[in-house]
Design a protein around this motif. Structure first.
Motif, mmCIF file in Angstrom:
data_model
loop_
_atom_site.group_PDB
_atom_site.id
_atom_site.type_symbol
_atom_site.label_atom_id
_atom_site.label_comp_id
_atom_site.label_asym_id
_atom_site.label_seq_id
_atom_site.Cartn_x
_atom_site.Cartn_y
_atom_site.Cartn_z
ATOM 1 N N PRO A 43 4.161 4.985 -13.413
ATOM 2 C CA PRO A 43 4.628 5.345 -12.101
ATOM 3 C C PRO A 43 3.943 6.808 -11.556
ATOM 4 O O PRO A 43 3.212 7.427 -12.285
ATOM 5 N N SER A 44 3.971 6.657 -10.014
ATOM 6 C CA SER A 44 3.447 7.952 -9.434
ATOM 7 C C SER A 44 4.598 8.994 -9.246
ATOM 8 O O SER A 44 5.747 8.726 -9.869
ATOM 9 N N GLU A 45 4.244 9.875 -8.550
ATOM 10 C CA GLU A 45 5.457 11.064 -8.341
ATOM 11 C C GLU A 45 6.152 10.872 -7.095
ATOM 12 O O GLU A 45 7.063 11.316 -6.957
ATOM 13 N N PHE A 46 5.863 9.604 -6.463
ATOM 14 C CA PHE A 46 6.613 9.386 -5.139
ATOM 15 C C PHE A 46 7.467 8.138 -5.263
ATOM 16 O O PHE A 46 7.331 7.097 -6.064
ATOM 17 N N THR A 47 8.386 8.129 -4.398
ATOM 18 C CA THR A 47 9.353 6.878 -4.166
ATOM 19 C C THR A 47 9.092 5.974 -2.997
ATOM 20 O O THR A 47 8.544 6.700 -2.318
ATOM 21 N N PHE A 48 9.645 5.142 -3.058
ATOM 22 C CA PHE A 48 9.192 4.106 -1.692
ATOM 23 C C PHE A 48 10.072 5.058 -0.423
ATOM 24 O O PHE A 48 9.279 5.255 0.479
ATOM 25 N N GLY A 49 10.956 5.916 -0.735
ATOM 26 C CA GLY A 49 11.597 6.501 0.410
ATOM 27 C C GLY A 49 10.717 7.764 0.990
ATOM 28 O O GLY A 49 10.342 8.031 2.042
ATOM 29 N N ASP A 50 10.036 8.413 -0.079
ATOM 30 C CA ASP A 50 9.215 9.391 0.127
ATOM 31 C C ASP A 50 7.975 8.868 0.944
ATOM 32 O O ASP A 50 7.323 9.571 2.084
ATOM 33 N N LEU A 51 7.352 7.656 0.525
ATOM 34 C CA LEU A 51 6.209 7.094 1.205
ATOM 35 C C LEU A 51 6.421 6.807 2.711
ATOM 36 O O LEU A 51 5.718 7.214 3.329
ATOM 37 N N VAL A 52 7.479 5.983 2.838
ATOM 38 C CA VAL A 52 7.842 5.694 4.390
ATOM 39 C C VAL A 52 8.233 6.872 5.181
ATOM 40 O O VAL A 52 7.922 7.138 6.272
ATOM 41 N N ASP A 53 8.536 7.826 4.483
ATOM 42 C CA ASP A 53 9.114 9.274 5.296
ATOM 43 C C ASP A 53 7.770 9.602 5.804
ATOM 44 O O ASP A 53 7.630 10.372 6.770
ATOM 45 N N GLN A 54 6.707 9.965 5.023
ATOM 46 C CA GLN A 54 5.520 10.345 5.019
ATOM 47 C C GLN A 54 4.793 9.871 6.143
ATOM 48 O O GLN A 54 4.128 10.143 6.830
ATOM 49 N N GLY A 56 6.274 8.135 8.641
ATOM 50 C CA GLY A 56 6.828 8.112 9.939
ATOM 51 C C GLY A 56 7.787 6.620 10.071
ATOM 52 O O GLY A 56 7.845 6.101 11.286
ATOM 53 N N ILE A 57 7.930 5.893 8.912
ATOM 54 C CA ILE A 57 8.614 4.398 9.226
ATOM 55 C C ILE A 57 9.962 4.728 8.849
ATOM 56 O O ILE A 57 10.467 5.372 7.850
ATOM 57 N N ALA A 58 11.080 4.232 9.530
ATOM 58 C CA ALA A 58 12.488 4.356 9.562
ATOM 59 C C ALA A 58 12.793 3.351 8.206
ATOM 60 O O ALA A 58 12.466 2.366 8.205
ATOM 61 N N LEU A 59 13.559 4.008 7.504
ATOM 62 C CA LEU A 59 13.919 3.343 6.268
ATOM 63 C C LEU A 59 15.530 2.831 6.779
ATOM 64 O O LEU A 59 16.350 3.607 6.666
ATOM 65 N N ARG A 60 15.794 1.610 7.102
ATOM 66 C CA ARG A 60 17.113 0.958 7.314
ATOM 67 C C ARG A 60 17.529 0.190 5.989
ATOM 68 O O ARG A 60 18.754 -0.092 5.974
ATOM 69 N N ASP A 61 16.756 -0.288 5.285
ATOM 70 C CA ASP A 61 17.213 -1.001 3.853
ATOM 71 C C ASP A 61 17.140 0.443 2.665
ATOM 72 O O ASP A 61 16.150 0.494 1.840
ATOM 73 N N ASP A 62 18.210 0.875 2.531
ATOM 74 C CA ASP A 62 18.543 1.873 1.926
ATOM 75 C C ASP A 62 18.378 1.681 0.179
ATOM 76 O O ASP A 62 18.320 2.431 -0.697
ATOM 77 N N LEU A 64 15.975 0.396 -1.161
ATOM 78 C CA LEU A 64 14.515 0.684 -1.737
ATOM 79 C C LEU A 64 14.151 2.027 -1.880
ATOM 80 O O LEU A 64 13.374 2.572 -2.263
ATOM 81 N N ARG A 65 15.076 3.095 -1.396
ATOM 82 C CA ARG A 65 14.858 4.390 -1.139
ATOM 83 C C ARG A 65 14.327 4.813 -2.531
ATOM 84 O O ARG A 65 13.366 5.796 -2.560
ATOM 85 N N ASP A 66 14.973 4.542 -3.673
ATOM 86 C CA ASP A 66 14.525 5.088 -4.975
ATOM 87 C C ASP A 66 13.638 4.438 -5.710
ATOM 88 O O ASP A 66 13.358 4.755 -6.887
ATOM 89 N N GLN A 67 13.027 3.444 -5.227
ATOM 90 C CA GLN A 67 12.036 2.558 -5.866
ATOM 91 C C GLN A 67 10.781 3.268 -6.242
ATOM 92 O O GLN A 67 10.289 3.709 -5.257
ATOM 93 N N MET A 112 9.290 -3.883 4.720
ATOM 94 C CA MET A 112 10.265 -3.802 3.513
ATOM 95 C C MET A 112 11.497 -2.654 3.930
ATOM 96 O O MET A 112 12.590 -2.958 3.659
ATOM 97 N N ALA A 113 10.975 -1.631 4.717
ATOM 98 C CA ALA A 113 11.782 -0.596 5.410
ATOM 99 C C ALA A 113 12.992 -1.021 5.980
ATOM 100 O O ALA A 113 14.061 -0.591 5.889
ATOM 101 N N ALA A 114 12.662 -2.186 6.898
ATOM 102 C CA ALA A 114 13.714 -2.844 7.800
ATOM 103 C C ALA A 114 14.316 -3.993 6.931
ATOM 104 O O ALA A 114 15.416 -4.278 7.415
ATOM 105 N N GLY A 115 14.270 -4.217 5.948
ATOM 106 C CA GLY A 115 15.046 -5.162 4.950
ATOM 107 C C GLY A 115 14.629 -6.452 5.152
ATOM 108 O O GLY A 115 15.129 -7.489 4.917
ATOM 109 N N ASP A 116 13.341 -6.614 5.583
ATOM 110 C CA ASP A 116 12.766 -8.271 6.106
ATOM 111 C C ASP A 116 11.436 -8.263 5.301
ATOM 112 O O ASP A 116 10.696 -9.262 5.612
ATOM 113 N N GLY A 117 11.324 -7.450 4.181
ATOM 114 C CA GLY A 117 10.100 -7.616 3.520
ATOM 115 C C GLY A 117 10.149 -8.690 2.465
ATOM 116 O O GLY A 117 10.978 -9.647 2.337
ATOM 117 N N PRO A 118 9.145 -9.028 1.495
ATOM 118 C CA PRO A 118 9.143 -10.086 0.489
ATOM 119 C C PRO A 118 10.488 -9.939 -0.575
ATOM 120 O O PRO A 118 10.770 -8.768 -0.596
#
Length: 184
Positions: A43-54, A56-62, A64-67, A112-118
Protein backbone atom coordinates in the motif's frame (compact mmCIF):
# COMPACT_ATOMS: atom_id res chain seq x y z
CA UNK A 1 13.94 -16.62 -25.06
CA UNK A 2 11.09 -16.90 -22.57
CA UNK A 3 9.31 -13.70 -21.63
CA UNK A 4 7.30 -13.22 -18.46
CA UNK A 5 4.52 -10.77 -19.37
CA UNK A 6 1.26 -11.99 -17.83
CA UNK A 7 3.15 -13.52 -14.91
CA UNK A 8 3.56 -12.46 -11.34
CA UNK A 9 6.95 -12.33 -9.69
CA UNK A 10 6.84 -13.43 -6.07
CA UNK A 11 9.82 -12.26 -4.04
CA UNK A 12 11.56 -15.13 -2.29
CA UNK A 13 12.42 -14.60 1.39
CA UNK A 14 16.12 -14.13 0.59
CA UNK A 15 15.45 -11.02 -1.55
CA UNK A 16 16.77 -8.24 0.68
CA UNK A 17 16.12 -5.19 -1.55
CA UNK A 18 13.77 -3.06 0.57
CA UNK A 19 11.84 -2.03 -2.56
CA UNK A 20 10.89 -5.63 -3.29
CA UNK A 21 11.10 -7.68 -0.09
CA UNK A 22 7.95 -9.84 0.22
CA UNK A 23 6.34 -8.27 -2.86
CA UNK A 24 4.28 -9.55 -5.75
CA UNK A 25 4.85 -7.76 -9.06
CA UNK A 26 2.61 -8.22 -12.08
CA UNK A 27 4.80 -8.17 -15.19
CA UNK A 28 2.96 -6.02 -17.73
CA UNK A 29 5.59 -6.00 -20.47
CA UNK A 30 8.77 -8.00 -21.06
CA UNK A 31 10.91 -8.20 -24.17
CA UNK A 32 14.56 -8.23 -25.17
CA UNK A 33 15.01 -4.67 -23.89
CA UNK A 34 13.80 -5.37 -20.34
CA UNK A 35 10.63 -5.62 -18.28
CA UNK A 36 8.05 -3.40 -16.61
CA UNK A 37 5.71 -4.43 -13.84
CA UNK A 38 3.57 -3.14 -11.01
CA UNK A 39 3.87 -4.22 -7.38
CA UNK A 40 0.38 -5.32 -6.34
CA UNK A 41 0.70 -5.96 -2.60
CA UNK A 42 2.28 -2.87 -1.08
CA UNK A 43 0.00 0.00 0.00
CA UNK A 44 0.97 3.62 -0.53
CA UNK A 45 0.06 6.41 1.86
CA UNK A 46 -2.74 7.55 -0.48
CA UNK A 47 -6.35 6.58 -1.04
CA UNK A 48 -8.22 6.87 -4.33
CA UNK A 49 -10.02 9.90 -2.86
CA UNK A 50 -6.68 11.59 -2.09
CA UNK A 51 -5.46 10.90 -5.62
CA UNK A 52 -8.46 12.28 -7.50
CA UNK A 53 -8.65 15.29 -5.15
CA UNK A 54 -5.00 16.12 -6.00
CA UNK A 55 -5.78 15.76 -9.70
CA UNK A 56 -8.88 17.97 -9.53
CA UNK A 57 -11.22 15.13 -10.52
CA UNK A 58 -14.70 15.17 -8.97
CA UNK A 59 -15.42 11.96 -7.07
CA UNK A 60 -19.05 11.03 -7.68
CA UNK A 61 -18.69 7.32 -6.77
CA UNK A 62 -18.02 7.55 -3.05
CA UNK A 63 -17.53 3.76 -2.74
CA UNK A 64 -13.97 4.23 -4.06
CA UNK A 65 -12.98 7.09 -1.73
CA UNK A 66 -11.14 4.90 0.80
CA UNK A 67 -9.69 2.36 -1.66
CA UNK A 68 -5.96 2.18 -0.97
CA UNK A 69 -3.64 3.19 -3.82
CA UNK A 70 -0.72 0.79 -4.26
CA UNK A 71 2.98 1.66 -4.16
CA UNK A 72 3.62 0.14 -7.59
CA UNK A 73 7.40 0.41 -7.49
CA UNK A 74 10.31 2.81 -7.26
CA UNK A 75 10.31 3.89 -10.94
CA UNK A 76 8.18 6.95 -11.84
CA UNK A 77 6.48 7.18 -8.41
CA UNK A 78 4.57 10.25 -9.65
CA UNK A 79 2.85 8.30 -12.48
CA UNK A 80 -0.38 6.38 -12.10
CA UNK A 81 -0.93 2.85 -13.36
CA UNK A 82 -4.42 1.32 -13.31
CA UNK A 83 -4.63 -2.47 -13.50
CA UNK A 84 -8.12 -3.47 -14.56
CA UNK A 85 -10.40 -5.95 -16.25
CA UNK A 86 -12.35 -5.15 -19.41
CA UNK A 87 -10.98 -3.12 -22.31
CA UNK A 88 -12.91 0.11 -21.81
CA UNK A 89 -11.35 1.98 -24.73
CA UNK A 90 -9.09 4.17 -22.57
CA UNK A 91 -6.54 6.43 -24.25
CA UNK A 92 -3.39 4.62 -23.13
CA UNK A 93 -3.90 0.93 -22.37
CA UNK A 94 -1.81 -2.17 -22.76
CA UNK A 95 -3.42 -5.58 -22.87
CA UNK A 96 -1.49 -7.90 -20.57
CA UNK A 97 -3.77 -10.90 -21.10
CA UNK A 98 -7.41 -11.57 -21.86
CA UNK A 99 -9.37 -9.57 -19.28
CA UNK A 100 -6.29 -7.91 -17.75
CA UNK A 101 -5.01 -4.47 -18.81
CA UNK A 102 -2.86 -1.63 -17.54
CA UNK A 103 -3.89 1.94 -18.34
CA UNK A 104 -1.84 5.07 -17.69
CA UNK A 105 -4.18 7.77 -19.01
CA UNK A 106 -6.28 10.13 -16.90
CA UNK A 107 -9.54 9.11 -18.60
CA UNK A 108 -9.75 5.81 -16.71
CA UNK A 109 -9.47 7.65 -13.37
CA UNK A 110 -12.16 10.10 -14.45
CA UNK A 111 -14.43 7.21 -15.41
CA UNK A 112 -13.79 5.44 -12.11
CA UNK A 113 -14.52 8.62 -10.14
CA UNK A 114 -17.81 8.99 -12.03
CA UNK A 115 -18.80 5.37 -11.37
CA UNK A 116 -18.25 4.35 -15.02
CA UNK A 117 -14.87 2.64 -14.70
CA UNK A 118 -13.90 -1.00 -15.01
CA UNK A 119 -15.65 -3.50 -12.75
CA UNK A 120 -12.34 -4.45 -11.10
CA UNK A 121 -9.41 -2.06 -10.81
CA UNK A 122 -6.31 -1.45 -8.72
CA UNK A 123 -4.57 1.92 -8.87
CA UNK A 124 -0.81 2.18 -8.28
CA UNK A 125 1.69 5.00 -8.15
CA UNK A 126 5.01 4.03 -9.69
CA UNK A 127 6.17 0.85 -11.33
CA UNK A 128 9.10 -1.55 -11.33
CA UNK A 129 11.57 -1.76 -14.17
CA UNK A 130 14.32 -4.14 -15.20
CA UNK A 131 16.91 -3.40 -17.87
CA UNK A 132 18.02 -5.80 -20.60
CA UNK A 133 18.84 -9.16 -18.98
CA UNK A 134 18.37 -7.88 -15.41
CA UNK A 135 15.21 -9.84 -14.63
CA UNK A 136 16.68 -13.01 -16.11
CA UNK A 137 19.77 -12.56 -13.91
CA UNK A 138 17.63 -12.04 -10.80
CA UNK A 139 15.75 -15.25 -11.61
CA UNK A 140 19.03 -17.19 -11.77
CA UNK A 141 19.97 -15.67 -8.39
CA UNK A 142 16.82 -17.17 -6.80
CA UNK A 143 15.27 -13.78 -6.07
CA UNK A 144 11.83 -14.54 -7.53
CA UNK A 145 9.29 -17.25 -8.20
CA UNK A 146 7.39 -16.85 -11.46
CA UNK A 147 3.69 -17.57 -11.32
CA UNK A 148 1.04 -17.23 -14.03
CA UNK A 149 -0.93 -14.02 -13.46
CA UNK A 150 -4.23 -14.42 -11.66
CA UNK A 151 -6.61 -11.44 -11.59
CA UNK A 152 -8.27 -12.81 -8.44
CA UNK A 153 -5.00 -12.33 -6.53
CA UNK A 154 -4.89 -8.71 -7.70
CA UNK A 155 -8.57 -7.78 -7.38
CA UNK A 156 -10.09 -10.12 -4.77
CA UNK A 157 -7.33 -11.01 -2.28
CA UNK A 158 -6.55 -8.68 0.66
CA UNK A 159 -3.20 -6.87 0.30
CA UNK A 160 -1.55 -8.65 3.22
CA UNK A 161 -2.47 -12.08 1.82
CA UNK A 162 -1.33 -11.58 -1.80
CA UNK A 163 2.30 -12.70 -1.32
CA UNK A 164 1.24 -16.07 0.07
CA UNK A 165 -1.74 -16.39 -2.33
CA UNK A 166 0.40 -15.73 -5.41
CA UNK A 167 2.97 -18.36 -4.39
CA UNK A 168 0.13 -20.74 -3.55
CA UNK A 169 -0.92 -20.63 -7.22
CA UNK A 170 1.95 -23.04 -7.90
CA UNK A 171 1.69 -24.93 -4.60
CA UNK A 172 4.37 -23.02 -2.67
CA UNK A 173 3.83 -22.12 0.98
CA UNK A 174 6.09 -19.12 1.59
CA UNK A 175 6.14 -19.89 5.32
CA UNK A 176 8.16 -23.02 4.49
CA UNK A 177 10.67 -21.41 2.11
CA UNK A 178 14.15 -20.73 3.48
CA UNK A 179 15.56 -17.22 3.32
CA UNK A 180 18.77 -18.46 1.70
CA UNK A 181 19.81 -20.88 -1.03
CA UNK A 182 22.86 -22.98 -1.62
CA UNK A 183 24.46 -25.25 -4.16
CA UNK A 184 25.34 -28.89 -3.71
Amino acid sequence: MSFFANHMLVALPGLQDQNFSRTVALICQHDGDGAMGVVVNRPSEFTFGDLVDQMGIALRDDTLRDQRVLAGGPVHPERGFVLHDGEGGWDSSLKIAEGLHVTTSRDVLEAMAAGDGPQHAAVALGCAGWGRGQLELELTQHSWLTVPADPSVIFDTPLDARWQAAAGRIGVDMMHVAGHSGRA
